[in-house]
Design a protein around this motif. Structure first.
Motif, PDB file in Angstrom:
ATOM      1  N   LEU A 108       3.958  45.623  37.260  1.00 38.99           N
ATOM      2  CA  LEU A 108       4.716  45.203  38.443  1.00 38.99           C
ATOM      3  C   LEU A 108       6.131  45.749  38.376  1.00 38.99           C
ATOM      4  O   LEU A 108       6.766  45.738  37.328  1.00 38.99           O
ATOM      5  N   ALA A 109       6.635  46.192  39.520  1.00 37.70           N
ATOM      6  CA  ALA A 109       8.035  46.616  39.611  1.00 37.70           C
ATOM      7  C   ALA A 109       8.867  45.356  39.803  1.00 37.70           C
ATOM      8  O   ALA A 109       8.666  44.619  40.763  1.00 37.70           O
ATOM      9  N   MET A 110       9.773  45.104  38.905  1.00 33.59           N
ATOM     10  CA  MET A 110      10.604  43.895  38.961  1.00 33.59           C
ATOM     11  C   MET A 110      11.845  44.105  39.827  1.00 33.59           C
ATOM     12  O   MET A 110      12.418  43.147  40.331  1.00 33.59           O
ATOM     13  N   GLY A 111      12.262  45.320  39.987  1.00 33.42           N
ATOM     14  CA  GLY A 111      13.435  45.628  40.802  1.00 33.42           C
ATOM     15  C   GLY A 111      13.777  47.093  40.657  1.00 33.42           C
ATOM     16  O   GLY A 111      13.522  47.693  39.617  1.00 33.42           O
ATOM     17  N   GLU A 112      14.352  47.650  41.694  1.00 29.73           N
ATOM     18  CA  GLU A 112      14.756  49.051  41.666  1.00 29.73           C
ATOM     19  C   GLU A 112      16.149  49.138  41.047  1.00 29.73           C
ATOM     20  O   GLU A 112      17.110  48.614  41.599  1.00 29.73           O
ATOM     21  N   LEU A 113      16.240  49.777  39.900  1.00 27.29           N
ATOM     22  CA  LEU A 113      17.517  49.887  39.198  1.00 27.29           C
ATOM     23  C   LEU A 113      18.278  51.155  39.593  1.00 27.29           C
ATOM     24  O   LEU A 113      19.502  51.150  39.641  1.00 27.29           O
TER      25      LEU A 113
END
Length: 163
Positions: free
Chosen positions: A142-147
């Motif tokens: 899962l992508a937790m957030g775009e850094l």
């Protein structure tokens, strides 16, 4: 399947034009010409050449899937039977929630960027991928957030092909 293309190096005018577009992609040809001190015809011709060279990505890339009701993003590594890869790519392209797919070296054969409504929907999508003939297994992250969002401005500032 999209092939990665090696493109000719861009000159300084192309780089300035792309940099201005990266800052504000909605600028008109006239506004770009004024900002860069070029004629409208020069900007228009350069834009046409850049498009012909496949410099521009599709407008779709700028649409946020969350705004379409798909807030969950995941990356699915797919292990496949190599002889089925071409047909498999066509089958996977028929799954609308798959935004991108890349062939890889290493332990997995494909990396898919997928969006879903929620975890249950992601499970359904993963099942569709696993049901494709030639898929051995998948691994999902899962992508937790775009850094670091997609960007090219630092490359434009550094100049073409410099390490």
């Amino acid at each position: 399947m999209l092939a990665l293309r090696i493109m000719q190096a861009l000159d300084g005018t192309d780089a300035r034009l792309l940099s201005a577009l990266a800052q504000d992609a909605r600028q008109t040809v006239v506004a770009l010409a004024q900002k860069l001190g070029l004629s409208r015809n020069t900007v228009q011709a350069r834009m046409a050449q850049l498009e012909k060279k496949h410099v521009f990505l599709s407008f779709e890339r700028r649409i946020n899937p969350a705004a379409l009701g798909y807030p969950l993003m995941a990356f699915i590594s797919v292990h496949v039977q190599q002889q089925r890869l071409a047909q498999l790519a066509k089958e996977l392209a028929d799954i609308p929630e798959i935004l991108e797919g890349y062939g890889l070296t290493g332990s997995a054969d494909l990396l898919l960027r997928v969006v879903a409504v929620d975890a249950e929907d992601l499970f359904r999508i993963n099942g569709k991928i696993l049901a494709c003939e030639g898929v051995d297994r998948t691994d999902t992250a899962l992508a937790m957030g775009e850094l670091i969002p997609f960007r090219v401005q630092p490359l434009l500032e550094r100049g073409p092909g410099r390490a």
